[in-house]
Design a protein around this motif. Structure first.
Motif, PDB file in Angstrom:
ATOM      1  N   ASP A  50       0.852  -1.188   0.000  1.00 28.93           N
ATOM      2  CA  ASP A  50       0.000   0.000   0.000  1.00 28.93           C
ATOM      3  C   ASP A  50       0.892   1.244   0.000  1.00 28.93           C
ATOM      4  N   SER A  51       0.297   2.416   0.102  1.00 29.20           N
ATOM      5  CA  SER A  51       1.061   3.658   0.011  1.00 29.20           C
ATOM      6  C   SER A  51       2.015   3.869   1.183  1.00 29.20           C
ATOM      7  N   GLU A  52       1.817   3.125   2.285  1.00 25.06           N
ATOM      8  CA  GLU A  52       2.695   3.236   3.450  1.00 25.06           C
ATOM      9  C   GLU A  52       3.792   2.177   3.469  1.00 25.06           C
ATOM     10  N   GLY A  53       3.837   1.337   2.448  1.00 22.86           N
ATOM     11  CA  GLY A  53       4.864   0.303   2.374  1.00 22.86           C
ATOM     12  C   GLY A  53       4.502  -1.006   3.051  1.00 22.86           C
ATOM     13  N   ASN A  54       3.265  -1.163   3.490  1.00 26.02           N
ATOM     14  CA  ASN A  54       2.823  -2.416   4.111  1.00 26.02           C
ATOM     15  C   ASN A  54       2.464  -3.426   3.024  1.00 26.02           C
ATOM     16  N   VAL A  55       2.871  -4.673   3.210  1.00 25.79           N
ATOM     17  CA  VAL A  55       2.539  -5.725   2.248  1.00 25.79           C
ATOM     18  C   VAL A  55       1.054  -6.048   2.380  1.00 25.79           C
ATOM     19  N   VAL A  56       0.336  -5.948   1.268  1.00 22.09           N
ATOM     20  CA  VAL A  56      -1.103  -6.249   1.269  1.00 22.09           C
ATOM     21  C   VAL A  56      -1.424  -7.532   0.501  1.00 22.09           C
ATOM     22  N   GLU A  57      -0.486  -8.002  -0.321  1.00 24.83           N
ATOM     23  CA  GLU A  57      -0.708  -9.235  -1.073  1.00 24.83           C
ATOM     24  C   GLU A  57       0.622  -9.800  -1.546  1.00 24.83           C
ATOM     25  N   TRP A  58       0.711 -11.124  -1.526  1.00 23.90           N
ATOM     26  CA  TRP A  58       1.877 -11.838  -2.060  1.00 23.90           C
ATOM     27  C   TRP A  58       1.460 -12.509  -3.354  1.00 23.90           C
ATOM     28  N   ARG A  59       2.311 -12.427  -4.368  1.00 23.86           N
ATOM     29  CA  ARG A  59       2.041 -13.086  -5.649  1.00 23.86           C
ATOM     30  C   ARG A  59       3.227 -13.960  -6.026  1.00 23.86           C
ATOM     31  N   VAL A  60       2.932 -15.132  -6.580  1.00 20.15           N
ATOM     32  CA  VAL A  60       3.982 -16.048  -7.026  1.00 20.15           C
ATOM     33  C   VAL A  60       3.654 -16.557  -8.425  1.00 20.15           C
ATOM     34  N   ASN A  61       4.699 -16.787  -9.199  1.00 18.09           N
ATOM     35  CA  ASN A  61       4.585 -17.501 -10.469  1.00 18.09           C
ATOM     36  C   ASN A  61       5.141 -18.892 -10.222  1.00 18.09           C
ATOM     37  N   LEU A  62       4.356 -19.898 -10.572  1.00 24.01           N
ATOM     38  CA  LEU A  62       4.729 -21.293 -10.326  1.00 24.01           C
ATOM     39  C   LEU A  62       4.875 -22.047 -11.634  1.00 24.01           C
ATOM     40  N   ARG A  63       5.878 -22.901 -11.689  1.00 22.24           N
ATOM     41  CA  ARG A  63       6.005 -23.870 -12.780  1.00 22.24           C
ATOM     42  C   ARG A  63       5.656 -25.225 -12.172  1.00 22.24           C
ATOM     43  N   ILE A  64       4.515 -25.768 -12.550  1.00 17.97           N
ATOM     44  CA  ILE A  64       4.005 -27.010 -11.961  1.00 17.97           C
ATOM     45  C   ILE A  64       4.264 -28.168 -12.914  1.00 17.97           C
ATOM     46  N   THR A  65       4.857 -29.221 -12.359  1.00 11.75           N
ATOM     47  CA  THR A  65       5.198 -30.419 -13.136  1.00 11.75           C
ATOM     48  C   THR A  65       4.211 -31.529 -12.824  1.00 11.75           C
ATOM     49  N   PHE A  66       3.711 -32.197 -13.876  1.00 11.54           N
ATOM     50  CA  PHE A  66       2.821 -33.339 -13.673  1.00 11.54           C
ATOM     51  C   PHE A  66       3.104 -34.395 -14.726  1.00 11.54           C
ATOM     52  N   LEU A  67       2.762 -35.627 -14.380  1.00 12.43           N
ATOM     53  CA  LEU A  67       2.993 -36.736 -15.303  1.00 12.43           C
ATOM     54  C   LEU A  67       1.898 -36.800 -16.358  1.00 12.43           C
ATOM     55  N   VAL A  68       2.292 -37.053 -17.591  1.00 11.02           N
ATOM     56  CA  VAL A  68       1.359 -37.228 -18.684  1.00 11.02           C
ATOM     57  C   VAL A  68       0.908 -38.675 -18.681  1.00 11.02           C
TER      58      VAL A  68
END
Length: 67
Positions: free
Chosen positions: A48-66
């Protein structure tokens, strides 16, 4: 012989990075079976405008078996 596929997804959480990872894997698991693991490619903190973390975001590479 096993064949694996990797997909990339984004997930977010207002509480923690770990929660964002868990929710992303859980959501993908609703339609994808055989998930083997996930890499966290990128992490972002939304503030936010005061520097407080309001949300965490991640990009994931998910592996699964075909099947």
């Amino acid at each position: 012989m096993s064949v694996a596929k990797i997909i990339e997804v984004s997930a977010s959480s207002k509480t923690s990075i770990e929660d964002a990872v868990r929710s992303g894997i859980k959501k993908v698991g609703e339609t994808v079976k055989g998930i083997q693991g996930a890499w966290v490619n990128e992490t972002k903190a939304v503030t936010d405008s005061e520097g407080n973390v309001v949300e965490w975001r991640v990009n994931l590479r998910i592996t699964f078996l075909v099947q």
